[in-house]
Design an enzyme around this catalytic site. Structure first.
Site, PDB file in Angstrom:
ATOM      1  N   LYS A  42       0.891  -1.143  -0.078  1.00 42.91           N
ATOM      2  CA  LYS A  42      -0.076   0.105   0.145  1.00 42.91           C
ATOM      3  C   LYS A  42       0.877   1.166  -0.126  1.00 42.91           C
ATOM      4  O   LYS A  42       0.377   2.444  -0.307  1.00 42.91           O
ATOM      5  CB  LYS A  42      -0.681  -0.055   1.330  1.00 42.91           C
ATOM      6  CG  LYS A  42      -1.783  -1.171   1.424  1.00 42.91           C
ATOM      7  CD  LYS A  42      -2.373  -0.975   2.821  1.00 42.91           C
ATOM      8  CE  LYS A  42      -3.124  -2.683   3.005  1.00 42.91           C
ATOM      9  NZ  LYS A  42      -3.289  -2.815   4.727  1.00 42.91           N
ATOM     10  N   GLY A  43       2.348   1.040   0.550  1.00 41.41           N
ATOM     11  CA  GLY A  43       3.103   2.033   0.711  1.00 41.41           C
ATOM     12  C   GLY A  43       3.244   3.088  -0.604  1.00 41.41           C
ATOM     13  O   GLY A  43       3.373   4.568  -0.413  1.00 41.41           O
ATOM     14  N   GLU A  98       7.716   2.500  -5.966  1.00 44.22           N
ATOM     15  CA  GLU A  98       7.791   2.114  -4.714  1.00 44.22           C
ATOM     16  C   GLU A  98       7.907   3.399  -3.679  1.00 44.22           C
ATOM     17  O   GLU A  98       8.042   4.322  -4.026  1.00 44.22           O
ATOM     18  CB  GLU A  98       8.903   1.329  -4.608  1.00 44.22           C
ATOM     19  CG  GLU A  98       8.781  -0.379  -4.103  1.00 44.22           C
ATOM     20  CD  GLU A  98       8.275  -0.637  -2.907  1.00 44.22           C
ATOM     21  OE1 GLU A  98       7.380   0.122  -2.315  1.00 44.22           O
ATOM     22  OE2 GLU A  98       8.448  -1.567  -2.404  1.00 44.22           O
ATOM     23  N   ASP A  99       7.573   2.897  -2.222  1.00 46.32           N
ATOM     24  CA  ASP A  99       7.841   4.040  -1.398  1.00 46.32           C
ATOM     25  C   ASP A  99       9.217   4.041  -0.837  1.00 46.32           C
ATOM     26  O   ASP A  99       9.768   5.328  -0.639  1.00 46.32           O
ATOM     27  CB  ASP A  99       6.842   3.772  -0.182  1.00 46.32           C
ATOM     28  CG  ASP A  99       6.854   2.439   0.539  1.00 46.32           C
ATOM     29  OD1 ASP A  99       7.560   1.470  -0.154  1.00 46.32           O
ATOM     30  OD2 ASP A  99       6.110   2.023   1.356  1.00 46.32           O
ATOM     31  N   ASP A 102      14.938  -0.540   1.177  1.00 41.79           N
ATOM     32  CA  ASP A 102      15.653  -0.726   2.287  1.00 41.79           C
ATOM     33  C   ASP A 102      16.644  -1.759   2.070  1.00 41.79           C
ATOM     34  O   ASP A 102      17.692  -1.473   1.684  1.00 41.79           O
ATOM     35  CB  ASP A 102      14.492  -0.952   3.294  1.00 41.79           C
ATOM     36  CG  ASP A 102      15.147  -1.010   4.949  1.00 41.79           C
ATOM     37  OD1 ASP A 102      16.127  -0.440   5.006  1.00 41.79           O
ATOM     38  OD2 ASP A 102      14.386  -1.536   5.590  1.00 41.79           O
ATOM     39  N   LYS A 130      17.138   3.966   1.487  1.00 43.05           N
ATOM     40  CA  LYS A 130      18.104   3.724   2.685  1.00 43.05           C
ATOM     41  C   LYS A 130      19.226   2.931   2.174  1.00 43.05           C
ATOM     42  O   LYS A 130      19.105   1.758   2.406  1.00 43.05           O
ATOM     43  CB  LYS A 130      17.117   2.878   3.544  1.00 43.05           C
ATOM     44  CG  LYS A 130      16.859   3.698   4.961  1.00 43.05           C
ATOM     45  CD  LYS A 130      16.325   3.021   5.960  1.00 43.05           C
ATOM     46  CE  LYS A 130      14.695   3.180   6.394  1.00 43.05           C
ATOM     47  NZ  LYS A 130      14.334   2.390   7.202  1.00 43.05           N
ATOM     48  N   PHE A 151      13.878   4.668  10.975  1.00 43.69           N
ATOM     49  CA  PHE A 151      12.350   3.936  10.547  1.00 43.69           C
ATOM     50  C   PHE A 151      11.561   5.296  10.311  1.00 43.69           C
ATOM     51  O   PHE A 151      11.452   5.837  11.385  1.00 43.69           O
ATOM     52  CB  PHE A 151      11.922   3.219  11.485  1.00 43.69           C
ATOM     53  CG  PHE A 151      10.794   2.459  11.070  1.00 43.69           C
ATOM     54  CD1 PHE A 151      10.904   1.622  10.127  1.00 43.69           C
ATOM     55  CD2 PHE A 151       9.402   2.861  11.370  1.00 43.69           C
ATOM     56  CE1 PHE A 151       9.648   0.906   9.718  1.00 43.69           C
ATOM     57  CE2 PHE A 151       8.181   2.185  10.755  1.00 43.69           C
ATOM     58  CZ  PHE A 151       8.408   0.923  10.011  1.00 43.69           C
ATOM     59  N   VAL A 152      11.216   5.497   9.238  1.00 44.70           N
ATOM     60  CA  VAL A 152      10.366   6.623   8.777  1.00 44.70           C
ATOM     61  C   VAL A 152       8.770   6.293   8.719  1.00 44.70           C
ATOM     62  O   VAL A 152       8.563   5.141   8.120  1.00 44.70           O
ATOM     63  CB  VAL A 152      10.984   7.404   7.700  1.00 44.70           C
ATOM     64  CG1 VAL A 152      12.318   7.844   7.957  1.00 44.70           C
ATOM     65  CG2 VAL A 152      11.027   6.403   6.479  1.00 44.70           C
ATOM     66  N   ASP A 158       4.130   3.231   6.558  1.00 45.50           N
ATOM     67  CA  ASP A 158       3.424   3.062   7.703  1.00 45.50           C
ATOM     68  C   ASP A 158       4.369   2.546   8.818  1.00 45.50           C
ATOM     69  O   ASP A 158       5.397   1.950   8.431  1.00 45.50           O
ATOM     70  CB  ASP A 158       2.265   1.941   7.478  1.00 45.50           C
ATOM     71  CG  ASP A 158       2.784   0.540   7.238  1.00 45.50           C
ATOM     72  OD1 ASP A 158       3.463   0.456   6.263  1.00 45.50           O
ATOM     73  OD2 ASP A 158       2.316  -0.283   8.008  1.00 45.50           O
ATOM     74  N   ARG A 164       0.139   6.506   7.496  1.00 47.85           N
ATOM     75  CA  ARG A 164       0.226   6.485   6.047  1.00 47.85           C
ATOM     76  C   ARG A 164       0.019   7.797   5.542  1.00 47.85           C
ATOM     77  O   ARG A 164       0.434   8.530   4.471  1.00 47.85           O
ATOM     78  CB  ARG A 164      -0.293   5.486   5.383  1.00 47.85           C
ATOM     79  CG  ARG A 164      -0.064   3.860   5.460  1.00 47.85           C
ATOM     80  CD  ARG A 164      -0.667   3.204   4.597  1.00 47.85           C
ATOM     81  NE  ARG A 164      -0.703   1.699   4.945  1.00 47.85           N
ATOM     82  CZ  ARG A 164       0.572   1.027   4.758  1.00 47.85           C
ATOM     83  NH1 ARG A 164       1.417   1.294   4.024  1.00 47.85           N
ATOM     84  NH2 ARG A 164       0.455  -0.206   4.996  1.00 47.85           N
TER      85      ARG A 164
HETATM   86  P1  IMP Z   1      13.003  -3.938   1.574  1.00 45.09           P
HETATM   87  O1  IMP Z   1      12.763  -5.157   1.031  1.00 45.09           O
HETATM   88  O2  IMP Z   1      13.905  -4.205   2.781  1.00 45.09           O
HETATM   89  O3  IMP Z   1      13.651  -3.053   0.612  1.00 45.09           O
HETATM   90  O4  IMP Z   1      11.749  -3.390   2.172  1.00 45.09           O
HETATM   91  C1  IMP Z   1      11.068  -2.617   1.342  1.00 45.09           C
HETATM   92  C2  IMP Z   1       9.495  -2.473   2.269  1.00 45.09           C
HETATM   93  O5  IMP Z   1       9.611  -2.284   3.563  1.00 45.09           O
HETATM   94  C3  IMP Z   1       9.153  -1.108   1.635  1.00 45.09           C
HETATM   95  O6  IMP Z   1       8.210  -1.258   0.774  1.00 45.09           O
HETATM   96  C4  IMP Z   1       8.072  -0.772   2.945  1.00 45.09           C
HETATM   97  O7  IMP Z   1       6.984  -1.316   2.951  1.00 45.09           O
HETATM   98  C5  IMP Z   1       9.001  -1.454   4.144  1.00 45.09           C
HETATM   99  N1  IMP Z   1       9.951  -0.313   4.845  1.00 45.09           N
HETATM  100  C6  IMP Z   1      11.308  -0.236   4.945  1.00 45.09           C
HETATM  101  N2  IMP Z   1      12.029   0.981   5.669  1.00 45.09           N
HETATM  102  C7  IMP Z   1      10.661   1.209   5.897  1.00 45.09           C
HETATM  103  C8  IMP Z   1      10.652   2.530   7.058  1.00 45.09           C
HETATM  104  O8  IMP Z   1      11.425   3.137   7.241  1.00 45.09           O
HETATM  105  N3  IMP Z   1       9.335   2.762   7.303  1.00 45.09           N
HETATM  106  C9  IMP Z   1       8.180   1.993   6.786  1.00 45.09           C
HETATM  107  N4  IMP Z   1       8.271   0.985   6.232  1.00 45.09           N
HETATM  108  C10 IMP Z   1       9.791   0.514   5.764  1.00 45.09           C
HETATM  109 MG    MG Z   2       5.189  -1.275   4.534  1.00 48.20          MG
END
Ligand code: IMP
Ligand code: MG
Length: 180
Positions: A42-43, A98-99, A102, A130, A151-152, A158, A164
């Site tokens: 949803k992000g 994407e939002d 990470d 990040k 963590f944002v 969210d 959100r």
């Molecule tokens: P990744 O697979 O670790 O790159 O994670 C990506 C997903 O993790 C994003 O689409 C977010 O939903 C969630 N996420 C990662 N970091 C944060 C954060 O700081 N705040 C909120 N959601 C996050």
């Molecule tokens: Mg999320």
């Protein structure tokens, strides 16, 4: 809700300006192509709806929901498809919106999956990045802001489904998730 925010990292105005810039770049680079935006639920939805208003070339849009987190603030590395696309992507120029990236695990998985369905191209656009926490080397083609390892929440992001709707990106106070 704003009482739970330790610091505003990116303001509404900064977000707006960056989204306009990204929209211009994408409009130039996808001229004459077969652009299909895949918004990650949803992000990514808030960013997606702002971004597509700044894109001046024809496009299609579809949604996917994937989950790698459950209710924690760090990744488990396990990616699940909660909702798949409704459209065939063969021959299309896919832009994943994407939002945040990470660890990169979610996007790496999603990109490989989409590539296996025969599109013309697959690129990635994220509003937040990040870099400190990256575990796999995914290519980010369009990026809004590099942010520190915090963590944002807000602008689609969210914590346990809340925050959100904040119109800015802020750092969540540690005491909010300290019990985990
Ligand atoms: P990744 O697979 O670790 O790159 O994670 C990506 C997903 O993790 C994003 O689409 C977010 O939903 C969630 N996420 C990662 N970091 C944060 C954060 O700081 N705040 C909120 N959601 C996050
Ligand atoms: Mg999320």
């Amino acid at each position: 809700m704003t009482n739970d925010i330790a610091e505003i990292l990116i303001t509404r105005e900064q977000l707006q300006q960056k989204v306009e810039e990204l929209g211009k770049m994408i409009s130039q680079e996808y001229r004459g192509k077969n652009l299909m935006i895949i918004s990650v639920l949803k992000g990514g939805v808030m960013f997606t709806t702002d971004l597509i208003k700044e894109i001046t070339v024809p496009l299609e849009i579809d949604f996917m929901a994937i989950s790698s987190y459950g209710h924690s603030t760090s990744t488990s590395g396990v990616v699940r498809i909660l909702k798949d696309l409704e459209t065939d992507i063969e021959g299309k120029d896919i832009l994943i919106v994407e939002d945040i990236i990470d660890s990169g695990l979610t996007l790496e998985y999603l990109k490989e999956l989409l590539l296996s369905r025969g599109p013309q191209s697959v690129k990635i656009c994220t509003i937040l990045n990040k870099p400190a926490r990256r575990k796999v080397d995914v290519q980010v083609d369009y990026k809004g802001f590099d942010i520190p390892d915090e963590f944002v929440v807000g602008y689609g992001l969210d914590y346990v489904e809340k925050y959100r709707n904040l119109p800015f990106v802020g750092v969540l106070k540690r005491e909010i998730y300290a019990e985990e």
